[in-house]
Design a protein around this motif. Structure first.
Motif, PDB file in Angstrom:
ATOM      1  N   ASP A 136       0.823  -1.431   0.073  1.00 59.52           N
ATOM      2  CA  ASP A 136       0.054  -0.105   0.006  1.00 59.52           C
ATOM      3  C   ASP A 136       0.674   1.289   0.161  1.00 59.52           C
ATOM      4  OD1 ASP A 136      -2.396  -1.393  -0.031  1.00 59.52           O
ATOM      5  OD2 ASP A 136      -2.990  -1.016   1.963  1.00 59.52           O
ATOM      6  N   GLN A 137       2.031   1.275   0.740  1.00 53.73           N
ATOM      7  CA  GLN A 137       2.764   2.241   0.816  1.00 53.73           C
ATOM      8  C   GLN A 137       3.246   2.787  -0.429  1.00 53.73           C
ATOM      9  OE1 GLN A 137       5.169   1.377   4.115  1.00 53.73           O
ATOM     10  NE2 GLN A 137       4.423   3.085   5.593  1.00 53.73           N
ATOM     11  N   LEU A 138       3.667   1.472  -1.211  1.00 59.50           N
ATOM     12  CA  LEU A 138       4.295   1.703  -2.380  1.00 59.50           C
ATOM     13  C   LEU A 138       3.492   2.102  -3.556  1.00 59.50           C
ATOM     14  CD1 LEU A 138       6.799  -1.389  -2.415  1.00 59.50           C
ATOM     15  CD2 LEU A 138       7.618   1.002  -2.094  1.00 59.50           C
ATOM     16  N   ILE A 139       2.476   1.563  -3.493  1.00 65.04           N
ATOM     17  CA  ILE A 139       1.497   2.190  -4.474  1.00 65.04           C
ATOM     18  C   ILE A 139       1.180   3.537  -4.403  1.00 65.04           C
ATOM     19  CG2 ILE A 139      -1.412   2.039  -4.929  1.00 65.04           C
ATOM     20  CD1 ILE A 139      -0.967  -1.179  -4.177  1.00 65.04           C
ATOM     21  N   ALA A 140       1.063   4.359  -3.078  1.00 64.66           N
ATOM     22  CA  ALA A 140       0.724   5.551  -2.893  1.00 64.66           C
ATOM     23  C   ALA A 140       2.058   6.380  -3.379  1.00 64.66           C
ATOM     24  CB  ALA A 140       0.458   5.919  -1.470  1.00 64.66           C
ATOM     25  N   ILE A 141       3.210   5.827  -3.290  1.00 64.04           N
ATOM     26  CA  ILE A 141       4.245   6.668  -3.817  1.00 64.04           C
ATOM     27  C   ILE A 141       4.319   6.460  -5.402  1.00 64.04           C
ATOM     28  CG2 ILE A 141       6.810   6.418  -3.998  1.00 64.04           C
ATOM     29  CD1 ILE A 141       6.765   5.220  -0.935  1.00 64.04           C
ATOM     30  N   GLY A 142       3.887   5.244  -5.767  1.00 63.90           N
ATOM     31  CA  GLY A 142       3.957   5.153  -7.128  1.00 63.90           C
ATOM     32  C   GLY A 142       3.173   5.960  -7.825  1.00 63.90           C
ATOM     33  N   GLN A 143       1.671   6.263  -7.265  1.00 63.19           N
ATOM     34  CA  GLN A 143       0.800   7.357  -7.734  1.00 63.19           C
ATOM     35  C   GLN A 143       1.256   8.422  -7.907  1.00 63.19           C
ATOM     36  OE1 GLN A 143      -2.417   6.233  -4.958  1.00 63.19           O
ATOM     37  NE2 GLN A 143      -3.535   5.233  -6.397  1.00 63.19           N
ATOM     38  N   GLU A 144       2.035   8.986  -7.035  1.00 62.55           N
ATOM     39  CA  GLU A 144       2.792  10.176  -6.924  1.00 62.55           C
ATOM     40  C   GLU A 144       3.534  10.448  -8.144  1.00 62.55           C
ATOM     41  OE1 GLU A 144       3.881  12.537  -3.737  1.00 62.55           O
ATOM     42  OE2 GLU A 144       2.603  11.414  -2.294  1.00 62.55           O
ATOM     43  N   VAL A 145       4.811   9.454  -8.144  1.00 58.17           N
ATOM     44  CA  VAL A 145       5.501   9.409  -9.303  1.00 58.17           C
ATOM     45  C   VAL A 145       4.715   9.399 -10.582  1.00 58.17           C
ATOM     46  CG1 VAL A 145       7.403   7.851 -10.347  1.00 58.17           C
ATOM     47  CG2 VAL A 145       7.360   8.367  -7.816  1.00 58.17           C
ATOM     48  N   GLU A 146       3.920   8.559 -10.857  1.00 58.80           N
ATOM     49  CA  GLU A 146       3.107   8.531 -12.123  1.00 58.80           C
ATOM     50  C   GLU A 146       2.507   9.613 -12.519  1.00 58.80           C
ATOM     51  OE1 GLU A 146       1.387   4.771 -12.941  1.00 58.80           O
ATOM     52  OE2 GLU A 146       3.371   3.609 -12.432  1.00 58.80           O
ATOM     53  N   GLU A 147       1.975  10.649 -11.491  1.00 56.92           N
ATOM     54  CA  GLU A 147       1.291  11.921 -11.687  1.00 56.92           C
ATOM     55  C   GLU A 147       2.286  12.773 -12.024  1.00 56.92           C
ATOM     56  OE1 GLU A 147      -1.237  15.112  -9.285  1.00 56.92           O
ATOM     57  OE2 GLU A 147      -1.099  13.284  -8.674  1.00 56.92           O
ATOM     58  N   HIS A 148       3.489  12.872 -11.449  1.00 59.46           N
ATOM     59  CA  HIS A 148       4.671  13.795 -11.941  1.00 59.46           C
ATOM     60  C   HIS A 148       5.028  13.319 -13.618  1.00 59.46           C
ATOM     61  CE1 HIS A 148       5.023  15.802  -8.070  1.00 59.46           C
ATOM     62  NE2 HIS A 148       5.485  14.597  -7.590  1.00 59.46           N
ATOM     63  N   LEU A 149       5.142  12.160 -13.803  1.00 60.02           N
ATOM     64  CA  LEU A 149       5.428  11.792 -14.894  1.00 60.02           C
ATOM     65  C   LEU A 149       4.317  12.163 -15.881  1.00 60.02           C
ATOM     66  CD1 LEU A 149       7.071   9.934 -17.183  1.00 60.02           C
ATOM     67  CD2 LEU A 149       5.736   7.973 -16.438  1.00 60.02           C
ATOM     68  N   TRP A 150       3.085  12.095 -15.654  1.00 65.51           N
ATOM     69  CA  TRP A 150       1.926  12.658 -16.563  1.00 65.51           C
ATOM     70  C   TRP A 150       2.031  13.959 -16.858  1.00 65.51           C
ATOM     71  CZ3 TRP A 150      -2.605  14.791 -13.948  1.00 65.51           C
ATOM     72  CH2 TRP A 150      -3.641  15.377 -14.966  1.00 65.51           C
ATOM     73  N   MET A 151       2.108  14.729 -15.738  1.00 64.11           N
ATOM     74  CA  MET A 151       2.263  16.185 -15.885  1.00 64.11           C
ATOM     75  C   MET A 151       3.503  16.726 -16.749  1.00 64.11           C
ATOM     76  SD  MET A 151       1.237  17.492 -12.035  1.00 64.11           S
ATOM     77  CE  MET A 151      -0.646  17.254 -11.647  1.00 64.11           C
ATOM     78  N   LEU A 152       4.687  16.102 -16.668  1.00 66.71           N
ATOM     79  CA  LEU A 152       5.834  16.507 -17.213  1.00 66.71           C
ATOM     80  C   LEU A 152       5.815  16.119 -18.638  1.00 66.71           C
ATOM     81  CD1 LEU A 152       8.768  15.900 -14.802  1.00 66.71           C
ATOM     82  CD2 LEU A 152       7.993  18.120 -15.359  1.00 66.71           C
ATOM     83  N   GLN A 153       5.131  15.077 -18.762  1.00 66.14           N
ATOM     84  CA  GLN A 153       4.898  14.615 -20.243  1.00 66.14           C
ATOM     85  C   GLN A 153       4.036  15.416 -20.975  1.00 66.14           C
ATOM     86  OE1 GLN A 153       5.182   9.707 -21.245  1.00 66.14           O
ATOM     87  NE2 GLN A 153       3.791  10.392 -19.625  1.00 66.14           N
ATOM     88  N   ALA A 154       2.893  16.102 -20.491  1.00 62.30           N
ATOM     89  CA  ALA A 154       2.019  17.113 -20.825  1.00 62.30           C
ATOM     90  C   ALA A 154       2.793  18.528 -21.306  1.00 62.30           C
ATOM     91  CB  ALA A 154       0.947  17.200 -19.974  1.00 62.30           C
ATOM     92  N   MET A 155       3.662  18.552 -20.484  1.00 61.37           N
ATOM     93  CA  MET A 155       4.633  19.875 -20.733  1.00 61.37           C
ATOM     94  C   MET A 155       5.409  19.625 -21.630  1.00 61.37           C
ATOM     95  SD  MET A 155       5.675  20.946 -16.628  1.00 61.37           S
ATOM     96  CE  MET A 155       5.488  22.512 -16.708  1.00 61.37           C
ATOM     97  N   GLU A 156       6.112  18.484 -21.839  1.00 64.69           N
ATOM     98  CA  GLU A 156       6.948  18.043 -22.751  1.00 64.69           C
ATOM     99  C   GLU A 156       6.083  17.913 -24.352  1.00 64.69           C
ATOM    100  OE1 GLU A 156      10.032  14.319 -23.685  1.00 64.69           O
ATOM    101  OE2 GLU A 156       8.000  13.856 -22.936  1.00 64.69           O
ATOM    102  N   ALA A 157       4.952  17.369 -24.266  1.00 64.45           N
ATOM    103  CA  ALA A 157       4.090  17.369 -25.496  1.00 64.45           C
ATOM    104  C   ALA A 157       3.864  18.704 -25.935  1.00 64.45           C
ATOM    105  CB  ALA A 157       2.801  16.717 -25.410  1.00 64.45           C
ATOM    106  N   ASP A 158       3.424  19.717 -25.004  1.00 66.02           N
ATOM    107  CA  ASP A 158       3.018  21.101 -25.308  1.00 66.02           C
ATOM    108  C   ASP A 158       4.253  21.867 -26.124  1.00 66.02           C
ATOM    109  OD1 ASP A 158       1.342  23.269 -25.434  1.00 66.02           O
ATOM    110  OD2 ASP A 158       2.169  24.126 -23.883  1.00 66.02           O
ATOM    111  N   ASN A 159       5.483  21.611 -25.375  1.00 64.62           N
ATOM    112  CA  ASN A 159       6.863  21.780 -25.952  1.00 64.62           C
ATOM    113  C   ASN A 159       7.065  21.525 -27.367  1.00 64.62           C
ATOM    114  OD1 ASN A 159       9.580  22.686 -26.178  1.00 64.62           O
ATOM    115  ND2 ASN A 159       9.205  23.407 -24.214  1.00 64.62           N
ATOM    116  N   ASP A 160       6.721  20.330 -27.590  1.00 65.26           N
ATOM    117  CA  ASP A 160       6.915  19.351 -28.788  1.00 65.26           C
ATOM    118  C   ASP A 160       6.287  20.322 -30.076  1.00 65.26           C
ATOM    119  OD1 ASP A 160       8.845  17.823 -27.978  1.00 65.26           O
ATOM    120  OD2 ASP A 160       7.385  16.263 -27.645  1.00 65.26           O
ATOM    121  N   ARG A 161       5.013  20.736 -29.634  1.00 69.22           N
ATOM    122  CA  ARG A 161       4.017  21.338 -30.539  1.00 69.22           C
ATOM    123  C   ARG A 161       4.529  22.713 -30.885  1.00 69.22           C
ATOM    124  NH1 ARG A 161      -0.582  20.826 -27.381  1.00 69.22           N
ATOM    125  NH2 ARG A 161      -0.894  22.690 -28.068  1.00 69.22           N
TER     126      ARG A 161
END
Length: 163
Positions: A136-161
């Motif tokens: 459970d602890q690792l799942i919570a940490i993983g959710q945060e890591v993947e949320e950061h990944l999602w947000m930075l990928q969105a910024m990266e995609a915006d930058n690519d356009r």
């Protein structure tokens, strides 16, 4: 054998769990270091939003590392967050030397977050069989890591356009 004799897990499960946590610990410490290095060295369009987001990544990584290390200690195993352990076992290759533009920084940090997420998922699989509290602890940490990944990928995609 673990340090504490009154462990809620069997010795085998406690060791398996601690062994699954150590790679996550060094990955999160490495992530915090990489993100802080990027935070100091990023420049260009979208600087401020990337600069601030990287501090969020650092904060999450440090808190996650502390959670993981304390869980290892609770199970009676000594966490190893020393620089040598991080340098030899963190999955990320290292932030480039010198100032880096926003697109390079976003790509680099997305790659690092993905590597940390994959390592977390491996440990979640192991701890699901040995210790659901740790899982459970690792799942919570993983959710945060993947949320950061999602947000930075969105910024990266915006930058690519070219936005």
């Amino acid at each position: 054998m673990s340090f504490f004799p009154r462990n809620p897990l069997s010795e085998e499960h406690a060791k398996t769990t601690a062994d699954a946590l150590q790679p996550v610990l060094v990955s999160l410490i490495g992530l915090a270091l990489e993100a802080k290095q990027a935070h100091w060295n990023v420049f260009g369009t979208q600087f401020l939003s990337v600069h601030e987001k990287l501090d969020d990544v650092v904060k999450s990584a440090r808190e996650g590392a502390d959670t993981v290390a304390e869980r290892m200690a609770q199970l009676g195993f000594s966490p190893d967050g020393r620089p040598g352990a991080v340098a030899s076992d963190a999955p990320q290759p290292g932030y480039p030397d010198g100032f880096q533009n926003v697109p390079t920084t976003l790509t680099r940090m997305c790659d690092v977050l993905l590597a940390v997420s994959q390592r977390l998922r491996q440990s979640i699989e192991v701890t699901g069989d040995t210790d659901p509290l740790t899982e459970d602890q690792l799942i919570a940490i993983g959710q945060e890591v993947e949320e950061h990944l999602w947000m930075l990928q969105a910024m990266e995609a915006d930058n690519d356009r070219g936005a």
